[in-house]
Design a protein around this motif. Structure first.
Motif, PDB file in Angstrom:
ATOM      1  N   HIS A 193       0.797  -1.210   0.000  1.00 32.10           N
ATOM      2  CA  HIS A 193       0.000   0.000   0.000  1.00 32.10           C
ATOM      3  C   HIS A 193       0.834   1.267   0.000  1.00 32.10           C
ATOM      4  O   HIS A 193       0.518   2.234  -0.661  1.00 32.10           O
ATOM      5  CB  HIS A 193      -0.897   0.010   1.250  1.00 32.10           C
ATOM      6  CG  HIS A 193      -2.197  -0.653   1.003  1.00 32.10           C
ATOM      7  ND1 HIS A 193      -3.379   0.012   1.013  1.00 32.10           N
ATOM      8  CD2 HIS A 193      -2.490  -1.916   0.684  1.00 32.10           C
ATOM      9  CE1 HIS A 193      -4.354  -0.816   0.736  1.00 32.10           C
ATOM     10  NE2 HIS A 193      -3.836  -2.008   0.550  1.00 32.10           N
ATOM     11  N   ASN A 194       1.930   1.216   0.757  1.00 32.68           N
ATOM     12  CA  ASN A 194       2.671   2.443   0.968  1.00 32.68           C
ATOM     13  C   ASN A 194       3.531   2.839  -0.203  1.00 32.68           C
ATOM     14  O   ASN A 194       3.705   4.018  -0.468  1.00 32.68           O
ATOM     15  CB  ASN A 194       3.547   2.305   2.193  1.00 32.68           C
ATOM     16  CG  ASN A 194       2.685   2.382   3.413  1.00 32.68           C
ATOM     17  OD1 ASN A 194       1.922   3.316   3.542  1.00 32.68           O
ATOM     18  ND2 ASN A 194       2.760   1.375   4.249  1.00 32.68           N
ATOM     19  N   VAL A 249      -5.421   7.629  -5.396  1.00 30.03           N
ATOM     20  CA  VAL A 249      -4.780   6.532  -6.129  1.00 30.03           C
ATOM     21  C   VAL A 249      -5.601   5.278  -5.930  1.00 30.03           C
ATOM     22  O   VAL A 249      -6.166   5.058  -4.862  1.00 30.03           O
ATOM     23  CB  VAL A 249      -3.330   6.273  -5.654  1.00 30.03           C
ATOM     24  CG1 VAL A 249      -2.423   7.383  -6.123  1.00 30.03           C
ATOM     25  CG2 VAL A 249      -3.283   6.125  -4.161  1.00 30.03           C
ATOM     26  N   HIS A 305      -1.963  -0.005 -10.854  1.00 30.96           N
ATOM     27  CA  HIS A 305      -2.127   1.227 -10.079  1.00 30.96           C
ATOM     28  C   HIS A 305      -2.668   2.296 -10.981  1.00 30.96           C
ATOM     29  O   HIS A 305      -2.403   2.291 -12.177  1.00 30.96           O
ATOM     30  CB  HIS A 305      -0.788   1.714  -9.510  1.00 30.96           C
ATOM     31  CG  HIS A 305      -0.091   0.696  -8.705  1.00 30.96           C
ATOM     32  ND1 HIS A 305       1.237   0.762  -8.410  1.00 30.96           N
ATOM     33  CD2 HIS A 305      -0.541  -0.443  -8.131  1.00 30.96           C
ATOM     34  CE1 HIS A 305       1.567  -0.288  -7.687  1.00 30.96           C
ATOM     35  NE2 HIS A 305       0.507  -1.020  -7.512  1.00 30.96           N
ATOM     36  N   LEU A 356       2.925   2.631  -3.207  1.00 37.51           N
ATOM     37  CA  LEU A 356       2.203   3.353  -4.248  1.00 37.51           C
ATOM     38  C   LEU A 356       1.652   4.678  -3.768  1.00 37.51           C
ATOM     39  O   LEU A 356       0.939   5.337  -4.484  1.00 37.51           O
ATOM     40  CB  LEU A 356       1.105   2.462  -4.834  1.00 37.51           C
ATOM     41  CG  LEU A 356      -0.285   2.532  -4.231  1.00 37.51           C
ATOM     42  CD1 LEU A 356      -1.272   1.950  -5.191  1.00 37.51           C
ATOM     43  CD2 LEU A 356      -0.336   1.800  -2.929  1.00 37.51           C
ATOM     44  N   LEU A 357       1.960   5.071  -2.551  1.00 34.82           N
ATOM     45  CA  LEU A 357       1.372   6.291  -2.013  1.00 34.82           C
ATOM     46  C   LEU A 357       2.453   7.309  -1.692  1.00 34.82           C
ATOM     47  O   LEU A 357       2.941   7.359  -0.569  1.00 34.82           O
ATOM     48  CB  LEU A 357       0.568   5.977  -0.757  1.00 34.82           C
ATOM     49  CG  LEU A 357      -0.793   5.378  -1.037  1.00 34.82           C
ATOM     50  CD1 LEU A 357      -1.432   4.888   0.225  1.00 34.82           C
ATOM     51  CD2 LEU A 357      -1.678   6.376  -1.743  1.00 34.82           C
ATOM     52  N   PRO A 358       2.841   8.094  -2.673  1.00 30.46           N
ATOM     53  CA  PRO A 358       3.836   9.132  -2.411  1.00 30.46           C
ATOM     54  C   PRO A 358       3.204  10.088  -1.418  1.00 30.46           C
ATOM     55  O   PRO A 358       2.590  11.089  -1.779  1.00 30.46           O
ATOM     56  CB  PRO A 358       4.031   9.797  -3.764  1.00 30.46           C
ATOM     57  CG  PRO A 358       2.779   9.506  -4.526  1.00 30.46           C
ATOM     58  CD  PRO A 358       2.184   8.268  -3.958  1.00 30.46           C
ATOM     59  N   SER A 359       3.308   9.755  -0.127  1.00 31.49           N
ATOM     60  CA  SER A 359       2.367  10.349   0.837  1.00 31.49           C
ATOM     61  C   SER A 359       2.810  11.706   1.314  1.00 31.49           C
ATOM     62  O   SER A 359       3.984  12.069   1.245  1.00 31.49           O
ATOM     63  CB  SER A 359       2.210   9.434   2.034  1.00 31.49           C
ATOM     64  OG  SER A 359       3.294   9.621   2.886  1.00 31.49           O
ATOM     65  N   ASN A 367      -5.753   0.929  -6.443  1.00 29.25           N
ATOM     66  CA  ASN A 367      -4.829  -0.200  -6.454  1.00 29.25           C
ATOM     67  C   ASN A 367      -5.696  -1.412  -6.610  1.00 29.25           C
ATOM     68  O   ASN A 367      -6.441  -1.760  -5.714  1.00 29.25           O
ATOM     69  CB  ASN A 367      -4.085  -0.160  -5.116  1.00 29.25           C
ATOM     70  CG  ASN A 367      -3.779  -1.525  -4.611  1.00 29.25           C
ATOM     71  OD1 ASN A 367      -3.803  -2.505  -5.360  1.00 29.25           O
ATOM     72  ND2 ASN A 367      -3.523  -1.629  -3.314  1.00 29.25           N
ATOM     73  N   ARG A 371      -7.511   5.443  -2.229  1.00 30.88           N
ATOM     74  CA  ARG A 371      -6.968   6.236  -1.124  1.00 30.88           C
ATOM     75  C   ARG A 371      -6.575   7.627  -1.626  1.00 30.88           C
ATOM     76  O   ARG A 371      -6.019   7.756  -2.716  1.00 30.88           O
ATOM     77  CB  ARG A 371      -5.749   5.509  -0.564  1.00 30.88           C
ATOM     78  CG  ARG A 371      -4.985   6.290   0.469  1.00 30.88           C
ATOM     79  CD  ARG A 371      -3.866   5.480   1.043  1.00 30.88           C
ATOM     80  NE  ARG A 371      -4.395   4.374   1.851  1.00 30.88           N
ATOM     81  CZ  ARG A 371      -3.653   3.613   2.643  1.00 30.88           C
ATOM     82  NH1 ARG A 371      -2.341   3.811   2.710  1.00 30.88           N
ATOM     83  NH2 ARG A 371      -4.188   2.644   3.336  1.00 30.88           N
ATOM     84  N   THR A 372      -6.861   8.642  -0.815  1.00 27.23           N
ATOM     85  CA  THR A 372      -6.516  10.013  -1.226  1.00 27.23           C
ATOM     86  C   THR A 372      -5.015  10.239  -1.069  1.00 27.23           C
ATOM     87  O   THR A 372      -4.373   9.626  -0.227  1.00 27.23           O
ATOM     88  CB  THR A 372      -7.232  11.046  -0.333  1.00 27.23           C
ATOM     89  OG1 THR A 372      -6.862  10.799   1.011  1.00 27.23           O
ATOM     90  CG2 THR A 372      -8.719  10.940  -0.470  1.00 27.23           C
ATOM     91  N   THR A 373      -4.479  11.120  -1.894  1.00 26.39           N
ATOM     92  CA  THR A 373      -3.062  11.448  -1.751  1.00 26.39           C
ATOM     93  C   THR A 373      -2.875  12.861  -1.218  1.00 26.39           C
ATOM     94  O   THR A 373      -1.810  13.229  -0.778  1.00 26.39           O
ATOM     95  CB  THR A 373      -2.338  11.371  -3.100  1.00 26.39           C
ATOM     96  OG1 THR A 373      -2.979  12.283  -3.991  1.00 26.39           O
ATOM     97  CG2 THR A 373      -2.382   9.982  -3.657  1.00 26.39           C
ATOM     98  N   LYS A 410      -4.234  10.705   2.377  1.00 23.07           N
ATOM     99  CA  LYS A 410      -3.909   9.327   2.776  1.00 23.07           C
ATOM    100  C   LYS A 410      -5.036   8.618   3.509  1.00 23.07           C
ATOM    101  O   LYS A 410      -4.793   7.719   4.315  1.00 23.07           O
ATOM    102  CB  LYS A 410      -2.650   9.315   3.659  1.00 23.07           C
ATOM    103  CG  LYS A 410      -1.354   9.288   2.859  1.00 23.07           C
ATOM    104  CD  LYS A 410      -0.148   9.509   3.703  1.00 23.07           C
ATOM    105  CE  LYS A 410      -0.022   8.617   4.891  1.00 23.07           C
ATOM    106  NZ  LYS A 410      -0.121   7.181   4.629  1.00 23.07           N
TER     107      LYS A 410
END
Lengths: 469, 469, 469, 469
Positions: free
Chosen positions: A27-28, D394, D406, A30-33, D396, D431-433, D372
């Protein structure tokens, strides 16, 4: 308010970073958080400091100590300047230099952009971030530095690690002390500068007051100040000339506002603090009045009261309200995390797909029951299915008048399913034997979910019959 | 807060323990009532005392009296030690020995486990139950004993047998008195120890104060103390030297907090106490404004107002809210207990199974109607079925314009059933003649329950027609 | 509280009687009503007086005046007895005889039974109605008579004809005045009886105080008393001996409670009084922030704000909440009374039976719209049918792009019916031109009612087409 | 209250009047914006002035300044009349003439009719509008003019451009100052007129006080006054004779009321001001207790807390509540204005009629998600369709265990549509970024709207498949 909420967001954003840096795989990635750009492990440009750097935080705390000292010494110097040793002015200069350093530092501290919630470390933008800089420049003025303390308290009030009552009281106490100190010093100064020392508030009582040591004069000034602030007004020290009267008028008007504000705040805190007890009393009272008015048997009254006690005990935790305020996805993931392992093992749902159990779990509601409370009454219409999470219940069924079967169900077992699935009134009375946590699933919801595929309905019924045969 | 709720749970948990240890077999046997089994009946180990033993409770009350005496004598001795007879120190030692006994006793008193809510009587676990023991050891310090009083008040505030307003006032009054007493004694001590007796707050007014008797000096000290606390500050007694000024500053700061706290609490109590009257006024006002603005005829206004009066009268009892907060099983058993006997005798449900009537009863809602209020209007859409629990109604129907039939229905009779079952608009106007309690059953709910078996529907209709033929 | 609610019920019961005695024929005859047994026109036994008799009410008011005089004179006599003329004691005896008469009267005044709400006029039961008698006997004690005043205030607070704020303030003011008067007199008495007149609070300032006239001494006593109560404490008059100190201590403790209580009450009244304005501000602020944040066009912002203004204006009347709190039958009869005449004349419902229109009317909801607000937007889904009660709207429809038809509808006309009946999106935009009251009927409800008979559905459709052809 | 709401309505009513008198033809023409048409444009009769004319408003403000001067000078003149120069009485006469002009002006100012909300400019009706005239005549009395100031504050309190806290504080401060000024002057007057100047409150301290200049005497009077009001009561200045005592008694009784009122108001403001922070704390505390008690993983706790932070941040704006309070037509037009452009461009609704999209838009709900946060969980039951307004998410999805796809969706894109339309559990986690605003549409609502025509359902499905093929 909004601004401090943002602070709070940043705070959590900060945590999230630390978690992710510990690394959970998919999960993480893919999440440029958001969080990934915050805090010390983040590579900021050279010579740029993060505002979350613990060393910077320590520096801020050190500055607050200096601010408190400045706030105290400033009116004191003002009043007693001519009697003070020169060392004290040396200390002042050292402190001033610290504030000068802080102003220079401003150009090297990254800041959080209000729109993107990202740390900005470009020197140009930092320099242009004028608001924060402008405020700091004002610290050259000594008393302006107090706004550091004010913002500290604003942050503490939002911080749940500190008790609201005591944070608020400390703040009000500090404000009161500061007012007392300032006005005491100022009133002394008026007397000190007055041409005829005999006709001043202090000179009338201590004729040669200028020859006494500083401590006596300071204590007398503070004593007058607090006597006036609390409206005690003994009258042993009082204005003797017009100047002092004018100052007294202003100070008393200010005090009227301050004491009202103190009382208002205290009332607010008291009301907030006692509301839980008052609600508890009102509810218990209503229930026991209801019971006695309707002459309910003792065991019913007992069940009512113990249920209300338990509800108030867990209301402190406000479980249900907290969950209801969250969006569906978060609720689902919490429910999955907490209850999936238990629901998965229930015999009735053996053979179900992951999807289906997941959907069942997200629709379930957790409830606590005190010991010896009835969960299901015999002959009741079947409305819910129950799964025990912890604790235990006993069932008592009498299919035939003289055949009594007792059973004891513990964590992971299901009850009420016969009534629900066969659409008949409940054949058992179910009663808890200890504090029990139970998941409740609405009958209609169950059917709506199972109805999606004919296969699942078959699995449920065959599971049910397997147990009974 | 949570902690005291636990206390309350323990109380019930305690009962539940006793019940279970008695071992149960059947529905009724298994529930000996609350009152009968409390306390004495449990067999605890030899030499172990239950915390609910009335003798132990008495001992606790006796200790509270000793604590109050200690709290009063302690500052007094502190200030007037050199003038007191030696008997008073003898009394002190006797009291100390009582507290020593209480510490020893701790090892023989069972306690309630916080997790299982069961009484623990194993000497080893009692000895290990260190928290309670640790606290008691602190009673060696005299003022620490006051926490006994504090926990007493915390318990009283939760106890609905005592009026909240007066419990709270008594507590605040005690705290105030104690503050006055302590500061009076302390201020006297400062004067007593001061090298120059003439330059003290009391010596300036009563030059030879040390030669006066104790009573005069004590009253003067308390008089100064209360004059300062209430901020009256006559000024006849006031600080004369720096020591007294410093103490005065501290005391006045404390007073500012205390008086704010007193006012905050009083405001809280007043707001709580008057909310009912204010709501009542607002509602009545809104209703009569509505009536006069719309020029409603007098009899409608009268019905509105008397209904609102009745609702407020019964809202004090908060019947509906109390029931709504309880889980379904408790509500059902209450409904069964209260209404089953009446519903069972209604002609319409003759021949129904126990199950069915039980389900009907649990869906019914009880309501009060004031005298002379319309329950059903002629030509209304049929939405509910009504059963009279107490009181009486009159019906008036005019099937033909000049044929008037009047009827009077009393407890146990049903009305509105023709409209509901035949799905026609109500043929009668029904009006109460006295304060009437009525059970209301929603039409849809009735049909949902009856629909379960074709047989029941037939019974209902045949019951209906039997009456009319 | 409950008790005064009952009072209120009786009050309205009383009104209802008068209406009925004016006579409306049918309904009333068959209702041997509660009200019919109350009040003067009711034939009570000979020599028995009704408590609602205006002459008895006048007597009660006269007694209250006597009570107030007693309350004032009693402490005054206590303090200044030896200086008063003997006439004053004669007056006392006359007043006592009036209270004696009231006690005798008790045996001839009917009372309202708390269970049946009926007036009881049997002499035996009146004599046995001991509570009221017992209370009255206590009036022999002078100060006990004050409970008359207390119950007067309790009644006034519930009475909506009097402003709550001022009733409450008057009560608190009276209590304060009484406390000041009592303590002033008592403190004077202490000084008057003290062996050494020079060492009293008044003697220290006015050495020969006993030779001054009564007025000077009384004003001085009251001046000391109010100076202490308000905690002003000038100190010009202060306790000089132990007796006075002890009294001062008690009085100051009492004052602490009284001033807290005053402040608490005032806070309560202020909070109650300003809540409407605060809500109004908050709502308006939220709306205009919403508009400016989303950059809504000016005319939308205007519509939002004027709607909120109107809602707050009418919320003072709390129309909807008042109605919702009432049982269905009352709501129906109000709706019939108010709206039947208008709905009956609507072209769409011509030919409907009385029953059907009655059912439609009871389901309608009345709403106010400010001028220039959109009620229906073109292309909206049809959800409601609207009937204008007062005011006017304009419609604007453009079936074809270049064909514009405008219309103006006024009281008694219906709109939105085409969308609802033909199940198409609304073809018009409807906008109010002035303050307009509109009845709203939900589409689903309409269909449910009409569906009951096929005939009615036909009537509606034919009415609709008749207009359009 | 109602009255001031009316004021507010009149403000809008006024606008509406202007609009209508302009006469309207089409949708957009007919709505010239609020700002453009206010005030000056209406053609009133000659010599009649609008109450909204900026020049008239200026005149009113000028009068308020005069009123404040009058209020200050009036008690001052009363006390010091014999020592004042004659110029001051000349100024008085000039001011009186201004108020005379205002009374004459009344006959030329249009007023807003309370029923129709229209401006009335007929001279006859203005002259008959006696209430306003009658009030103005009372301005001849000097102190009556203060009601101008009172109504100014009442208007300011409703005006959201001014901070409620400070408006209210300013009002209370002004009232306090005025009380201090009046009583100071009045008390001086008593001393000035007293036969024996030595036996007055001021003469006892300043024996030859009449020879001092005005400033000293005025400051002394104010000093006494504020010392008494704040209950400080030093006692250096105190009543010396009966007259002064009687005035002191009255003033202290008044002060008791005033200070209670001040404290009550301050409490009210404090409670109002801190409620947001307290709610925030309570909610955050409940959530983090819930998380720690249930040992939720850190990332879940983080999502919960950041969601709550965001909700409180946006609750300050109270978006949803504001919208819910408005009637359907306004809500629809706002929704159309804000969201139509985005929904129109969504691929799924290409080919839809304007009508249909309009109906979809009005049913959508806007929500904010913090960075997130999960919006959809994989395998969840499909309940909603989501459209992104701003921000990004994003997705997934893993249709096969080792196939990971993705995607990143931004403003204007739709998600959740596959689950909803194909009635299968959601195949993605979304999920929101960043901070994202999302429109949510309920599945059932979507189907109800589309179901209206078979054609639209086909369009939706073909749009869906086109994308996936």
């Amino acid at each position: 308010m909004l601004c401090s909420c943002m602070n709070c967001l940043q705070h959590f954003g900060n945590d999230s970073f630390q978690l992710e840096s510990g690394g959970y795989s998919m999960h993480n990635d893919l999440l440029p958080s958001l969080g990934a750009t915050i805090n010390h492990t983040i590579k900021l440009r050279k010579h740029i400091v993060s505002p979350y750097d613990p060393r910077y935080r320590l520096w801020e705390k050190f500055l607050i100590v200096l601010v408190l000292y400045s706030a105290w010494i400033c009116p004191f110097e003002f009043a007693f300047r001519r009697y003070l040793p020169s060392t004290i002015f040396l200390v002042d200069n050292i402190i001033n230099s610290f504030f000068a350093i802080d102003i220079v530092l401003t150009f090297f501290v990254a800041f959080v952009d209000h729109k993107s919630y990202l740390l900005v470390d470009e020197p140009k933008r930092i320099a242009g971030h004028s608001k924060s800089l402008g405020f700091k420049l004002l610290s050259v003025l000594r008393l302006w530095r107090l706004h550091h303390v004010n913002s500290l308290f604003a942050r503490l009030e939002k911080d749940i690690r500190f008790n609201y009552f005591w944070t608020r009281c400390t703040k009000l106490f500090s404000v009161t002390l500061f007012a007392v100190h300032c006005s005491g010093c100022f009133n002394y100064m008026i007397a000190d500068r007055y041409p005829d020392p005999e006709r001043t508030w202090i000179g009338a009582v201590i004729p040669n007051f200028m020859e006494h040591n500083l401590w006596v004069r300071y204590v007398t000034a503070i004593y007058w100040s607090i006597t006036t602030l609390t409206t005690t007004g003994y009258g042993d020290l009082h204005a003797e000339n017009t100047r002092e009267m004018v100052f007294g008028i202003c100070y008393m008007l200010f005090n009227l506002g301050l004491t009202s504000y103190l009382i208002g705040n205290m009332t607010n805190l008291v009301v907030h603090g006692t509301s839980h007890t008052k609600n508890f009393r009102d509810t218990i009272q209503a229930a026991s009045e209801f019971a006695s008015r309707n002459k309910l048997p003792k065991h019913m009254e007992e069940q009512m009261l113990s249920h209300i006690c338990l509800r108030f005990k867990t209301e402190g935790l406000k479980q249900q309200e907290t969950l209801d305020g969250l969006p569906k996805a978060i609720r689902s993931s919490i429910a999955e995390y907490l209850f999936f392992p238990i629901v998965q093992k229930v015999y009735l749902f053996q053979g179900f797909s992951f999807n289906l159990i997941f959907q069942l779990v997200t629709e379930m509601q957790a409830e606590y029951y005190p010991p010896k409370e009835d969960v299901i009454l015999q002959n009741e219409a079947p409305a819910y299915l129950y799964i025990i999470v912890s604790g235990a219940v006993v069932s008592n069924f009498s299919l035939l008048p003289n055949l009594q079967v007792h059973g004891r169900l513990t964590a992971g077992e299901i009850f009420g399913e016969i009534g629900v699935l066969c659409n008949m009134s409940q054949p058992f009375t179910i009663r808890t034997t200890e504090l029990t946590q139970i998941l409740r699933l609405n009958r209609t919801t169950l059917f709506n979910i199972i109805r999606q595929s004919r296969q699942d309905a078959t699995i449920v019924m065959s599971n049910l019959f397997q147990v009974f045969n």
